[in-house]
Design a protein around this motif. Structure first.
Motif, short mmCIF file in Angstrom:
data_model
loop_
_atom_site.label_atom_id
_atom_site.label_comp_id
_atom_site.label_asym_id
_atom_site.label_seq_id
_atom_site.Cartn_x
_atom_site.Cartn_y
_atom_site.Cartn_z
N GLU A 51 0.82 -1.21 0.00
CA GLU A 51 0.00 0.00 0.00
C GLU A 51 0.85 1.26 0.00
OE1 GLU A 51 -0.12 -2.62 2.01
OE2 GLU A 51 -2.06 -2.83 3.02
N LYS A 107 -8.08 -3.31 -15.29
CA LYS A 107 -8.70 -2.94 -14.02
C LYS A 107 -9.78 -3.94 -13.66
CE LYS A 107 -7.77 1.91 -14.70
NZ LYS A 107 -8.11 3.27 -14.34
N LEU A 132 -8.60 3.17 -4.04
CA LEU A 132 -8.62 1.82 -3.46
C LEU A 132 -8.34 1.91 -1.96
CD1 LEU A 132 -6.46 0.06 -6.21
CD2 LEU A 132 -8.96 0.14 -6.08
N LYS A 172 -13.84 -3.63 -7.58
CA LYS A 172 -13.29 -3.78 -6.24
C LYS A 172 -14.36 -3.63 -5.17
CE LYS A 172 -9.54 -3.85 -8.45
NZ LYS A 172 -9.42 -2.73 -9.34
N GLU A 211 -5.58 -10.36 -6.28
CA GLU A 211 -4.90 -9.54 -7.29
C GLU A 211 -3.47 -10.00 -7.54
OE1 GLU A 211 -5.84 -6.25 -9.04
OE2 GLU A 211 -7.44 -7.73 -8.98
N ASP A 238 -5.53 2.69 -9.25
CA ASP A 238 -5.32 1.86 -10.43
C ASP A 238 -4.78 2.65 -11.63
OD1 ASP A 238 -5.44 -0.83 -10.47
OD2 ASP A 238 -7.61 -0.98 -10.64
N ALA A 254 -1.87 -0.14 -7.33
CA ALA A 254 -2.57 -1.40 -7.10
C ALA A 254 -1.57 -2.55 -7.07
CB ALA A 254 -3.62 -1.61 -8.19
#
Lengths: 550, 550
Positions: free
Chosen positions: B67, B344, B485, B347, B110, B491, B72
């Motif tokens: 993060e 993408k 996110l 989410k 992911e 993204d 992402a």
């Protein structure tokens, strides 16, 4: 926040060997519930003064077979822990070959609570090869019920390398069962493509290296080398000297004994002997100790073992110096180990000699030519040579002489009546016969003799004792040792055992067996069809190199 | 037996770095199904000539938070793998603080199939302390369903050391869940008895050492030190130089980045930067590489990673030399990594800014005295100092000046309306306001400003974007970055992101923020109540040293 801890025991003022930083740090060690919970300047009621002493982690033997000691497992653990080995990783390969799951359960139960941490790797090759007649087929299916046992660390030495590199189905099942644990290897002289295929299947250790070249090839491939000093196999000097000279990292090295007789342990101690030898070769004592402590603990994921440090089990050797490493006393789980009298227990594993009437066995060896294939023993080695040799025949029947003796193997698990007969050379026996129910890995009865009467005599005695060693001469039993537990071990007091064994070895040497051979250990490996070059089983001579019967 | 293997790819004639023996060995590498299955002299159809090139194992980052990159996870993995990091052990601590199990599942899914091996340790301290208002309580009960996932290696950095050393019940449950796996630590400046209690509970790593003394104490206790070079924290030189001088064994050392911004990675590469620095400090290149490969693989029990050797996954860096380590190309699972456009996905983790109407927030700070407790920033450090400082008041209301600015934290998960207001010193901001939805570990909204209008302006923009960074001046938004996110990542294409972030940092520096601070990273740690000495949360100023609100 922890100002007032009541320790069970404090070791005061010792010089602690720190295997992490390779320093010696003078500090007190505070122990509670068997764990080291504090270091520093500590006070309490129960103190042992260790001023001037070195505190080493309890030593770990990375690979051994308890059965090779011939004493019952609990007794064995007590015996070696007094000599500094507080943890062993055992492969109960011998007893499982004879007594199957009963044997494994016996080993687990007997060592549950003793003065040594006893872990096991499940024997991977029972039977050792598909050509064997032994007492159990220890399949992947049978292994499943054991793998969640916290004392089972992985899969024991995978000797059947052919099954591995050909991806034989049952072998792959066993390997897959242990893919997240440790898989021990056994790859003597395997090299090149074969070794790569072997490693590819996740096998990560080897304790069979005899030469530096062999060890270096394996180290380069990520194998951990368990450097062995056993009663018969002596690899330490040969391997460690050039490793030190070439400054190869020591991270992938551990020490092991593999097979060490009780009287050898009594004379030369146990895994600490490897450490002392390393020091004599010039390796720093702390680094030497690491090979029998933290290195092994890391390899086998034993998180609380291998160091004298907070959070570690209080398995500690108190030593008087860092050259000879004389042990003053040993702590296991925070308690000073003292020698115990071990109570005997009932066993599922006696009465393991199941053979036909002895009169039913014909032990004559018929040969059509005087030049024949014999097993030639190699001095100071477990390996043998396949050789064509001229022997004496009388009416086409082999007659032993001072160079050649008869060797026979009799199946003893399922009363098949199988008997293999061959010839060994270079053993030295001049009279009588020597018999044993210990013969890797199937542990059928093996006998070497100079005449048929003494061979039969010794065989009768083995049956009578329910397993053991017997030496006969002039149709009399001149010495014997009962091994009533699976025909491999005994519950006798170890001193009596050790004394008797020494005596028996002397008698054999007096009967001509060469001094370089321990007669019983040499016999015990003659039937193992995974050590080069030639072996004998209950179904005949076996060519290990070409992996087929002759 | 394996004479005719059809390889998927052969790397021909490379100089292979052998992390086991620390040698360079010229050999071919034969790859099939993503695994190195042969070395030696090999032939096949698909060959890459590596003559004159060095082949290193793909590098491993022992500890990081994806993060922190703000892109992402899949995109992040692709990005760093091109820079030589083929394996990461990530703690998804940030996203779980915001989005709970949805966040964790998002990260797992992911990164299931990307150009990097992505492993996770479960965040141990969500919320970071019981004083936090965050988006999720990630309890031991919730962890249970994840622990059998093969990509979950252990328990993530245990920051709440007080709960550990007081054996708090829920913390013990988490630790016990992972007793057979790895438990990562986070123990900045913890020493002596407290550190011993911490280690006693099985915590085995630390990546927070700032001084050699701190690292040495931990190494002596068996901790593995993950030496960190992040965007804000730089520990490598300080730690490694004396370690080398004192010849401390390197076995317990690994490299990590912890928190590294995407633009920093773009400029300075990723974990290979640590390796290069070690080489510059005089450490042998092979030993340097080990700290980002086999050492880490061994620690985290990643059996098929960390070496260019048979049986290992074909994650390989092709380098042109062993000084600068310039990467020619990178293989992951035997395939050359190329940059991808990442599709993408929908989410569960957007719309994470859940606050009251902005007009409802009163951001005035009333003080009765001009001398008051402020948060003093320390240059080049994440730590802060608690200080009494003279500030300007007007009608008992705090007025920012060039030395002191207002800092506010607004709870953003459960619309509680909680708002903490304090003062920071030494940041340098001269005009406008800077806001962020990234603020460890609860990731409430944090804003530093010189006037209330700009603070409100920036807050509005954060809400509008659904999370991100915003900078305001004269009641206008002058730059911003959406982080949709969980309010932590985006993204967007990473180059656009990186460019925009660099631009925003420049703007902040032009607004007076000291050059030694990355404004957004500095802000992001101001609310973390486990780094000394003083922090601000949505419920007020927090004294970390005494672990209570002021």
């Amino acid at each position: 926040m922890n100002n007032k801890i009541e320790f069970d025991l404090i070791l005061k003022n010792g010089m602690v060997i720190n295997v992490f930083t390779e320093e010696i740090i003078k500090t007190d060690i505070g122990i509670k519930n068997g764990i080291i919970i504090r270091t520093g300047n500590l006070d309490g009621k129960n103190i042992i003064n260790c001023e001037g002493r070195y505190l080493s982690p309890g030593l770990i033997d990375a690979h051994l077979h308890i059965e090779s000691s011939m004493i019952a497992p609990k007794q064995f653990a007590d015996f070696i822990s007094l000599r500094g080995t507080t943890t062993i990783i055992a492969d109960p390969h011998e007893i499982v070959n004879v007594s199957g799951e009963n044997g494994l359960n016996y080993m687990l139960e007997e060592t549950e609570d003793c003065s040594c941490n006893v872990f096991f790797n499940l024997p991977s090759c029972v039977p050792a090869t598909k050509f064997e007649n032994n007492g159990c087929n220890f399949s992947s299916e049978k292994m499943k019920k054991f793998i969640h046992n916290k004392r089972i660390l992985g899969l024991g030495e995978v000797m059947d390398y052919v099954s591995v590199i050909t991806n034989e189905e049952e072998m792959m099942k066993k390997i897959n069962l242990f893919s997240n644990k440790i898989i021990d290897g056994h790859a003597p002289r395997i090299t090149g493509d074969d070794l790569q295929s072997y490693r590819l299947n996740g096998i990560i250790t080897d304790h069979e290296c005899e030469t530096y070249q062999e060890a270096l090839e394996k180290l380069r491939m990520g194998f951990y080398i368990l450097i062995r000093e056993g009663t018969a196999a002596h690899n330490l000097k040969e391997l460690l000297k050039p490793i030190l000279e070439d400054k190869i990292p020591l991270e992938q090295l551990c020490f092991c004994t593999d097979d060490k007789h009780i009287d050898d342990i009594d004379k030369n101690d146990h895994i600490i002997h490897n450490v002392r030898m390393a020091i004599q070769l010039g390796l720093n004592p702390i680094k030497s100790i690491k090979l029998a402590s933290i290195n092994t603990a890391r390899l086998y994921n034993l998180k609380k073992l291998g160091a004298v440090s907070v959070g570690y089990q209080a398995d500690i050797l108190v030593l008087d110096n860092l050259e000879e490493l004389n042990i003053q006393f040993v702590l296991h789980k925070g308690k000073v180990i003292i020698e115990n009298n071990i109570p005997k227990k009932n066993k599922d594993i006696i009465n393991s000699i199941n053979i036909k009437n002895i009169d039913d066995y014909d032990i004559k060896l018929k040969l059509s030519e005087t030049e024949t294939t014999v097993i030639k023993l190699v001095e100071n080695q477990l390996t043998t040579k396949k050789e064509l040799s001229k022997v004496i025949l009388k009416n086409n029947i082999f007659i032993p002489d001072n160079i050649h003796q008869k060797v026979i193997v009799i199946e003893r698990h399922n009363k098949t009546g199988n008997i293999g007969i061959g010839i060994i050379k270079n053993f030295g026996l001049e009279k009588g016969a020597i018999a044993s129910s210990v013969s890797h890995d199937s542990h059928n009865i093996i006998i070497v003799g100079t005449n048929d009467d003494d061979i039969i005599m010794a065989l009768k005695e083995i049956k009578l004792m329910g397993g053991g060693y017997a030496v006969s001469h002039n149709k009399k039993i001149i010495c014997k040792q009962q091994l009533e537990l699976s025909g491999l071990m005994t519950d006798t007091d170890r001193r009596t055992l050790s004394k008797n064994l020494n005596n028996m070895i002397d008698i054999c040497h007096n009967m001509g067996v060469k001094k370089c051979f321990d007669p019983f250990i040499t016999l015990s490996f003659l039937a193992l069809p995974v050590i080069p070059e030639i072996r004998i089983t209950d179904t005949g001579l076996f060519d290990v190199t070409n992996f087929k019967f002759i």
